[in-house]
Design an enzyme around this catalytic site. Structure first.
Site, PDB file in Angstrom:
ATOM      1  N   ASP A 109       0.197  -3.262  12.020  1.00 21.79           N
ATOM      2  CA  ASP A 109       0.487  -3.684  10.705  1.00 21.79           C
ATOM      3  C   ASP A 109       1.017  -5.193  10.936  1.00 21.79           C
ATOM      4  OD1 ASP A 109       2.544  -4.417   8.550  1.00 21.79           O
ATOM      5  OD2 ASP A 109       2.432  -2.125   7.972  1.00 21.79           O
ATOM      6  N   ARG A 167       0.758  -1.172   0.052  1.00 24.79           N
ATOM      7  CA  ARG A 167       0.140  -0.034  -0.051  1.00 24.79           C
ATOM      8  C   ARG A 167       0.858   1.223  -0.036  1.00 24.79           C
ATOM      9  NH1 ARG A 167      -4.789   0.410   4.415  1.00 24.79           N
ATOM     10  NH2 ARG A 167      -2.968   0.777   5.729  1.00 24.79           N
ATOM     11  N   ASP A 187       4.506  -6.337   9.759  1.00 23.27           N
ATOM     12  CA  ASP A 187       5.614  -5.840  10.636  1.00 23.27           C
ATOM     13  C   ASP A 187       5.384  -6.941  11.689  1.00 23.27           C
ATOM     14  OD1 ASP A 187       6.717  -3.903   8.948  1.00 23.27           O
ATOM     15  OD2 ASP A 187       5.408  -2.233  10.120  1.00 23.27           O
ATOM     16  N   THR A 191      -1.338   7.475  -0.430  1.00 25.48           N
ATOM     17  CA  THR A 191      -2.839   7.274  -1.264  1.00 25.48           C
ATOM     18  C   THR A 191      -3.371   6.077  -0.392  1.00 25.48           C
ATOM     19  OG1 THR A 191      -1.845   5.954  -2.823  1.00 25.48           O
ATOM     20  CG2 THR A 191      -1.782   8.185  -3.234  1.00 25.48           C
TER      21      THR A 191
HETATM   22  C1  PRP Z   1      -1.397  -4.704   4.412  1.00 26.27           C
HETATM   23  C2  PRP Z   1      -2.346  -6.150   4.459  1.00 26.27           C
HETATM   24  C3  PRP Z   1      -2.884  -6.079   3.217  1.00 26.27           C
HETATM   25  C4  PRP Z   1      -3.293  -4.459   3.039  1.00 26.27           C
HETATM   26  C5  PRP Z   1      -4.691  -4.192   3.515  1.00 26.27           C
HETATM   27  O1  PRP Z   1      -0.322  -4.701   3.533  1.00 26.27           O
HETATM   28  O2  PRP Z   1      -1.458  -7.374   4.546  1.00 26.27           O
HETATM   29  O3  PRP Z   1      -2.304  -6.491   2.303  1.00 26.27           O
HETATM   30  O4  PRP Z   1      -2.444  -3.720   3.808  1.00 26.27           O
HETATM   31  O5  PRP Z   1      -4.764  -2.758   3.049  1.00 26.27           O
HETATM   32  P1  PRP Z   1      -6.148  -2.466   1.869  1.00 26.27           P
HETATM   33  O6  PRP Z   1      -7.082  -3.079   2.519  1.00 26.27           O
HETATM   34  O7  PRP Z   1      -6.104  -0.988   2.622  1.00 26.27           O
HETATM   35  O8  PRP Z   1      -5.331  -2.585   0.718  1.00 26.27           O
HETATM   36  P2  PRP Z   1       0.943  -3.879   3.322  1.00 26.27           P
HETATM   37  O9  PRP Z   1       0.461  -3.293   2.033  1.00 26.27           O
HETATM   38  O10 PRP Z   1       1.148  -2.998   4.526  1.00 26.27           O
HETATM   39  O11 PRP Z   1       2.105  -4.727   2.988  1.00 26.27           O
HETATM   40  P3  PRP Z   1       2.998  -5.884   3.747  1.00 26.27           P
HETATM   41  O12 PRP Z   1       2.006  -6.999   3.790  1.00 26.27           O
HETATM   42  O13 PRP Z   1       4.041  -6.170   2.829  1.00 26.27           O
HETATM   43  O14 PRP Z   1       3.355  -5.006   4.744  1.00 26.27           O
HETATM   44  N1  URA Z   2      -2.776  -3.197   6.959  1.00 25.23           N
HETATM   45  C1  URA Z   2      -2.573  -3.617   8.094  1.00 25.23           C
HETATM   46  O1  URA Z   2      -1.394  -4.333   8.396  1.00 25.23           O
HETATM   47  N2  URA Z   2      -3.227  -3.249   9.271  1.00 25.23           N
HETATM   48  C2  URA Z   2      -4.133  -2.328   9.022  1.00 25.23           C
HETATM   49  O2  URA Z   2      -5.023  -1.957  10.206  1.00 25.23           O
HETATM   50  C3  URA Z   2      -4.508  -1.779   7.864  1.00 25.23           C
HETATM   51  C4  URA Z   2      -3.711  -2.415   6.684  1.00 25.23           C
END
Ligand code: PRP
Ligand code: URA
Length: 210
Positions: free
Chosen positions: A201, A105, A204, A109
């Site tokens: 997150d 993400r 993380d 945005t």
């Molecule tokens: C997180 C999560 C989803 C997304 C959800 O991933 O694992 O994939 O955010 O958010 P959304 O519904 O608003 O799209 P992130 O983009 O943080 O990547 P990561 O798993 O690599 O940390």
């Molecule tokens: N992605 C995450 O990992 N946590 C949230 O709360 C939203 C998006």
């Protein structure tokens, strides 16, 4: 609730999700809990897998008995956090094929950006289970399902441990045919598009990064 949305109310799932939310839960415990919750949710989400009777010889006699039928199941974690759920599903269906979709993400945005997509081929006649612990704005979920459909996927289930109403709405409006399995439906998103109360997150917390 719409017919394609299933919210798990099992006490074991709810208990384990509460442990996940706790900011003092260690990385190791968090990882194990995500795997366990995925397995418990998968048990229910896969209850409509097709069966066919096969002949088996027991120590007593020969009988016809049901086994999984059709093409092998496909599991598709959304990177990174979806990876944490994979072992929970392969514990249930060891023969499953595994695809990967890489999305992150944008911090400002909140829109998803693709960096990887590799899916088993052919995929048309397989049940596909997409894994992502968090369904927040729904942008990543919609993009992942778009990729799978562009490559011919038709029978799609989406499993998320915690969802926000905003994400559920966006995914079900874009893809009403997808069966959505949710561990807990939370209150809302905050201004940074994090789920409240959520668990922070997920990537993380699973991988111990910050
Ligand atoms: C997180 C999560 C989803 C997304 C959800 O991933 O694992 O994939 O955010 O958010 P959304 O519904 O608003 O799209 P992130 O983009 O943080 O990547 P990561 O798993 O690599 O940390
Ligand atoms: N992605 C995450 O990992 N946590 C949230 O709360 C939203 C998006």
């Amino acid at each position: 609730m719409e017919k394609n949305i299933f919210i798990h109310d099992h006490p074991l799932i709810q208990h384990k999700i509460s442990l996940l939310r706790d900011k003092n839960t260690s990385t190791n415990a968090f990882r194990h809990l995500v795997e366990e919750i995925a397995m418990l949710m998968g048990f229910e989400a896969l209850r409509d897998l097709p069966l066919c009777d096969v002949e088996v010889e027991t120590p007593i006699e020969t009988c016809m008995t049901p086994m999984l039928a059709g093409k092998k199941l496909v599991i598709v974690p959304i990177l990174r956090a979806g990876l944490g759920m994979v072992n929970g599903l392969t514990a249930l269906v060891p023969s499953a094929r595994i695809g990967h979709i890489g999305l992150y993400r944008d911090e400002e945005t909140h829109e998803p950006h693709e960096y990887y997509c590799k899916l088993p081929h052919p995929i048309e006649d397989r049940t596909i289970v997409v894994l992502d612990p968090m369904l927040a704005t729904g942008g990543s979920a919609v993009a992942a399902v778009d990729f799978i459909k562009q490559r011919g996927g038709r029978s799609i289930k989406f499993m998320s441990i915690i969802a926000a109403p905003e994400g559920v709405r966006r995914l079900t409006e874009a893809h009403p045919d997808v069966q959505l399995y949710i561990g807990h439906l939370d209150r809302c998103l905050n201004e940074a598009a994090y789920i409240c109360p959520g668990l922070g997150d997920a990537g993380d917390r699973i991988f111990g990064t910050k």
